[in-house]
Design a protein around this motif. Structure first.
Motif, PDB file in Angstrom:
ATOM      1  N   ILE A  12       0.837  -1.201   0.000  1.00  0.00           N
ATOM      2  CA  ILE A  12       0.000   0.000   0.000  1.00  0.00           C
ATOM      3  C   ILE A  12       0.873   1.252   0.000  1.00  0.00           C
ATOM      4  CG2 ILE A  12      -1.683   1.315   1.355  1.00  0.00           C
ATOM      5  CD1 ILE A  12      -2.833  -1.242   0.094  1.00  0.00           C
ATOM      6  N   ALA A  13       1.957   1.218   0.742  1.00  0.00           N
ATOM      7  CA  ALA A  13       2.796   2.400   0.932  1.00  0.00           C
ATOM      8  C   ALA A  13       3.516   2.830  -0.346  1.00  0.00           C
ATOM      9  CB  ALA A  13       3.808   2.147   2.043  1.00  0.00           C
ATOM     10  N   LEU A  14       3.977   1.894  -1.148  1.00  0.00           N
ATOM     11  CA  LEU A  14       4.699   2.255  -2.367  1.00  0.00           C
ATOM     12  C   LEU A  14       3.839   3.073  -3.328  1.00  0.00           C
ATOM     13  CD1 LEU A  14       6.812  -0.973  -2.945  1.00  0.00           C
ATOM     14  CD2 LEU A  14       7.653   1.290  -2.323  1.00  0.00           C
ATOM     15  N   PRO A  15       2.626   2.633  -3.664  1.00  0.00           N
ATOM     16  CA  PRO A  15       1.783   3.460  -4.538  1.00  0.00           C
ATOM     17  C   PRO A  15       1.392   4.786  -3.879  1.00  0.00           C
ATOM     18  CG  PRO A  15       0.906   1.226  -4.404  1.00  0.00           C
ATOM     19  CD  PRO A  15       2.022   1.321  -3.423  1.00  0.00           C
ATOM     20  N   LEU A  16       1.248   4.794  -2.563  1.00  0.00           N
ATOM     21  CA  LEU A  16       0.929   6.025  -1.850  1.00  0.00           C
ATOM     22  C   LEU A  16       2.067   7.030  -2.016  1.00  0.00           C
ATOM     23  CD1 LEU A  16      -0.934   7.602   0.030  1.00  0.00           C
ATOM     24  CD2 LEU A  16       0.183   6.463   1.960  1.00  0.00           C
ATOM     25  N   ALA A  17       3.298   6.571  -1.897  1.00  0.00           N
ATOM     26  CA  ALA A  17       4.456   7.446  -2.084  1.00  0.00           C
ATOM     27  C   ALA A  17       4.469   8.009  -3.500  1.00  0.00           C
ATOM     28  CB  ALA A  17       5.751   6.683  -1.800  1.00  0.00           C
ATOM     29  N   GLU A  18       4.153   7.194  -4.474  1.00  0.00           N
ATOM     30  CA  GLU A  18       4.109   7.656  -5.866  1.00  0.00           C
ATOM     31  C   GLU A  18       3.014   8.709  -6.061  1.00  0.00           C
ATOM     32  OE1 GLU A  18       6.303   7.089  -8.255  1.00  0.00           O
ATOM     33  OE2 GLU A  18       7.422   5.918  -6.773  1.00  0.00           O
ATOM     34  N   ARG A  19       1.876   8.513  -5.410  1.00  0.00           N
ATOM     35  CA  ARG A  19       0.789   9.506  -5.510  1.00  0.00           C
ATOM     36  C   ARG A  19       1.206  10.826  -4.880  1.00  0.00           C
ATOM     37  NH1 ARG A  19      -4.349   6.431  -3.347  1.00  0.00           N
ATOM     38  NH2 ARG A  19      -5.180   8.541  -3.343  1.00  0.00           N
ATOM     39  N   PHE A  20       1.892  10.785  -3.751  1.00  0.00           N
ATOM     40  CA  PHE A  20       2.383  12.007  -3.127  1.00  0.00           C
ATOM     41  C   PHE A  20       3.365  12.721  -4.055  1.00  0.00           C
ATOM     42  CE2 PHE A  20       1.847  10.759   1.655  1.00  0.00           C
ATOM     43  CZ  PHE A  20       0.481  10.915   1.533  1.00  0.00           C
ATOM     44  N   LYS A  21       4.302  11.960  -4.607  1.00  0.00           N
ATOM     45  CA  LYS A  21       5.309  12.548  -5.492  1.00  0.00           C
ATOM     46  C   LYS A  21       4.668  13.151  -6.738  1.00  0.00           C
ATOM     47  CE  LYS A  21       9.111   9.702  -3.896  1.00  0.00           C
ATOM     48  NZ  LYS A  21      10.095   8.674  -4.213  1.00  0.00           N
ATOM     49  N   ALA A  22       3.642  12.502  -7.275  1.00  0.00           N
ATOM     50  CA  ALA A  22       2.937  13.029  -8.449  1.00  0.00           C
ATOM     51  C   ALA A  22       2.281  14.369  -8.146  1.00  0.00           C
ATOM     52  CB  ALA A  22       1.893  12.022  -8.930  1.00  0.00           C
TER      53      ALA A  22
END
Length: 75
Positions: A12-22
């Motif tokens: 869950i955390a990896l895609p969340l980090a990508e969403r934050f970075k986007a």
């Protein structure tokens, strides 16, 4: 800074980090299997203001914990 505790939480955390970075939100993660205390310590040493904590319970409940690391507010 995102802290993931457990295999499911990491997924869950990896895609969340990508969403934050986007969204241009500076984000980091410890890519380690260290526990919560160690990862909070890492965030503190890096001077991180907020951490998002995702553990197995949060995965199950579809929630996350946001912790303000600014200890100067307590003084």
């Amino acid at each position: 800074f995102i802290i993931a505790i457990g295999e499911h939480a990491l997924k869950i955390a990896l895609p969340l980090a990508e969403r934050f970075k986007a969204r241009e939100i500076r984000t980091g993660m410890a890519m380690t299997k260290n526990g919560l205390k160690e990862q909070l310590g890492m965030a503190h040493r890096l001077g991180v203001r907020f951490v998002v904590i995702v553990g197995e319970r949060e995965v199950r409940d579809k929630t996350a914990i946001v912790k303000d690391m600014d200890f100067t507010l307590l003084q």
